[in-house]
Design a protein around this motif. Structure first.
Motif, PDB file in Angstrom:
ATOM      1  N   GLY A 169       0.843  -1.197   0.000  1.00 21.98           N
ATOM      2  CA  GLY A 169       0.000   0.000   0.000  1.00 21.98           C
ATOM      3  C   GLY A 169       0.871   1.237   0.000  1.00 21.98           C
ATOM      4  N   ALA A 170       0.593   2.167  -0.916  1.00 21.51           N
ATOM      5  CA  ALA A 170       1.493   3.306  -1.115  1.00 21.51           C
ATOM      6  C   ALA A 170       0.805   4.654  -0.950  1.00 21.51           C
ATOM      7  CB  ALA A 170       2.121   3.210  -2.500  1.00 21.51           C
ATOM      8  N   PRO A 171       0.093   4.895   0.158  1.00 21.13           N
ATOM      9  CA  PRO A 171      -0.565   6.203   0.322  1.00 21.13           C
ATOM     10  C   PRO A 171       0.456   7.303   0.577  1.00 21.13           C
ATOM     11  CG  PRO A 171      -0.731   4.974   2.356  1.00 21.13           C
ATOM     12  CD  PRO A 171      -0.121   4.037   1.342  1.00 21.13           C
ATOM     13  N   SER A 172       0.125   8.517   0.160  1.00 20.99           N
ATOM     14  CA  SER A 172       1.060   9.636   0.330  1.00 20.99           C
ATOM     15  C   SER A 172       1.316   9.945   1.798  1.00 20.99           C
ATOM     16  CB  SER A 172       0.529  10.882  -0.386  1.00 20.99           C
ATOM     17  OG  SER A 172      -0.748  11.235   0.113  1.00 20.99           O
ATOM     18  N   TYR A 173       0.355   9.624   2.681  1.00 21.13           N
ATOM     19  CA  TYR A 173       0.531   9.966   4.091  1.00 21.13           C
ATOM     20  C   TYR A 173       1.497   9.030   4.823  1.00 21.13           C
ATOM     21  CZ  TYR A 173      -2.997   6.285   4.954  1.00 21.13           C
ATOM     22  OH  TYR A 173      -3.689   5.108   4.990  1.00 21.13           O
ATOM     23  N   ALA A 174       1.942   7.965   4.177  1.00 23.75           N
ATOM     24  CA  ALA A 174       2.855   7.033   4.849  1.00 23.75           C
ATOM     25  C   ALA A 174       4.129   7.748   5.296  1.00 23.75           C
ATOM     26  CB  ALA A 174       3.186   5.869   3.921  1.00 23.75           C
ATOM     27  N   LYS A 175       4.619   8.653   4.454  1.00 23.01           N
ATOM     28  CA  LYS A 175       5.857   9.357   4.815  1.00 23.01           C
ATOM     29  C   LYS A 175       5.661  10.247   6.027  1.00 23.01           C
ATOM     30  CE  LYS A 175       5.160  13.222   1.515  1.00 23.01           C
ATOM     31  NZ  LYS A 175       3.816  12.784   1.093  1.00 23.01           N
ATOM     32  N   ASP A 176       4.459  10.774   6.223  1.00 18.25           N
ATOM     33  CA  ASP A 176       4.180  11.607   7.398  1.00 18.25           C
ATOM     34  C   ASP A 176       4.137  10.786   8.674  1.00 18.25           C
ATOM     35  OD1 ASP A 176       3.910  13.832   5.706  1.00 18.25           O
ATOM     36  OD2 ASP A 176       1.793  13.387   5.354  1.00 18.25           O
ATOM     37  N   ARG A 177       3.952   9.477   8.530  1.00 16.57           N
ATOM     38  CA  ARG A 177       3.922   8.581   9.682  1.00 16.57           C
ATOM     39  C   ARG A 177       5.256   7.868   9.869  1.00 16.57           C
ATOM     40  NH1 ARG A 177      -2.191   5.923   9.110  1.00 16.57           N
ATOM     41  NH2 ARG A 177      -3.312   7.926   9.065  1.00 16.57           N
ATOM     42  N   GLY A 178       6.254   8.290   9.110  1.00 17.20           N
ATOM     43  CA  GLY A 178       7.589   7.742   9.292  1.00 17.20           C
ATOM     44  C   GLY A 178       7.873   6.474   8.524  1.00 17.20           C
ATOM     45  N   GLY A 179       7.098   6.183   7.496  1.00 18.06           N
ATOM     46  CA  GLY A 179       7.312   4.963   6.734  1.00 18.06           C
ATOM     47  C   GLY A 179       7.242   5.197   5.238  1.00 18.06           C
ATOM     48  N   ALA A 180       7.512   4.116   4.494  1.00 21.44           N
ATOM     49  CA  ALA A 180       7.447   4.181   3.034  1.00 21.44           C
ATOM     50  C   ALA A 180       6.087   3.747   2.518  1.00 21.44           C
ATOM     51  CB  ALA A 180       8.533   3.296   2.429  1.00 21.44           C
TER      52      ALA A 180
END
Length: 329
Positions: A169-180
């Protein structure tokens, strides 16, 4: 309910999109006006039903038993995703006090034995509810025919020849949660599809769907990456080109251009259409074994047989899956 011919019995539902349901999707510099909601396309009146809310996801409001009761339903069909057990139990208790009959359908991942069989059981159960047992068996037979086609073509692949595949799963918010992004583990229906039917290996050995870092993704280094719907629709170009994935460009799946998308299937919707995603994944993982399958033609034929629609409606349903936008066809 549409496939059983009983859609006129609907009085309410988890209908969170009250407008037309259409949006603009751009692919190859061409913008398409498409509705990605198959329910709206098969039954246009669906969008006008009273929204009774739902547990989890982008559904606007939590379920309201008073709203449900005001519709005076003969039956409530509840989809349980297993993510909110406490509130689910409260809703069921309230429905019982109000003497509202409820059929609970559990999402495939909720079972101890996660398999395609639970989806078949659900169809048969609803066939009994609506007195459409014969039609239910026809639907199950059609779906299972596709499953067995894939299983037959891949059953002889030796263990050492099976590629390692990551459902991601590649949602844009993943980076805001510290992940890819989110890796799908072994206790998911996606893993069951992959290992039990397509006969490939799940590259991620975690149990559930979990947020992983770029470093963890690099250490997994799958041969193939499959992008399902996950808080949005993500074509392969997202991983190839967007800054969010700049740190993982050394992944072999990216270097070998082996990132593929599945169709637009919102909100854990692996039901009647699941053989479509199964075929897309099988062809992506083993292209030589499915070289004769033209996805656009195959998907169109499946829709026509499943729903009894003509070519024009089948094309409209294929547009709803965002096949071009997701670079599937």
């Amino acid at each position: 309910m549409y496939s059983f011919g009983v859609q006129d019995k609907l009085v309410g539902g988890s209908v969170y999109n009250k407008d037309s349901g259409y949006g603009n999707y751009t692919y190859d510099n061409e913008t398409h006006r498409i509705c990605p909601f198959i329910s709206f396309l098969l039954n246009p009146d669906y969008r006008n039903l009273t929204n009774v809310g739902a547990f989890g996801g982008p559904l606007g409001v939590a379920p309201n038993v008073e709203v449900v009761a005001s519709l005076n339903p003969d039956l409530v069909i509840m989809r349980d995703q297993g993510a909110d057990e406490e509130n689910t139990a409260k809703f069921l208790d309230a429905a019982k006090r109000l003497e509202i009959p409820v059929v609970v359908l559990k999402y495939a991942d909720c079972y101890d034995d996660i398999s395609v069989g639970t989806i078949y059981e659900e169809i048969r159960l609803l066939g009994e509810v609506f007195g459409k047992q014969e039609k239910a068996e026809e639907i199950v037979a059609l779906m299972n025919e596709q499953v067995e086609l894939i299983r037959e073509r891949t059953k002889d692949i030796a263990d050492e020849d099976k590629p390692r595949v990551l459902y991601f799963g590649a949602p844009s918010y993943a980076k805001d949660r510290g992940g890819a992004g989110y890796a799908f583990g072994t206790d998911t229906i996606e893993s069951a599809f992959l290992e039990d039917i397509i006969n490939a290996k799940n590259a991620y050995d975690g149990d559930n769907t979990e947020l992983i870092s770029a470093e963890r993704l690099l250490s997994i280094d799958p041969d193939v990456i499959i992008l399902p719907t996950y808080s949005g629709y993500h074509p392969p170009s997202v991983m190839y080109n967007e800054e969010q994935f700049g740190k993982v460009q050394e992944l072999r799946a990216l270097k070998d251009r082996r990132v593929y998308s599945l169709t637009a299937t919102p909100i854990m919707d692996e039901r009647l259409e699941f053989p479509i995603n199964l075929m897309i994944a099988a062809k992506a993982i083993y292209p030589d074994r499915f070289e004769d399958i033209d996805l656009e033609e195959w998907i169109g034929n499946y829709f026509k047989e499943l729903y009894g629609v003509d070519d024009e409606k089948a094309n409209e349903l294929m547009d709803a899956l965002l096949l071009r936008y997701l670079e599937i066809t």
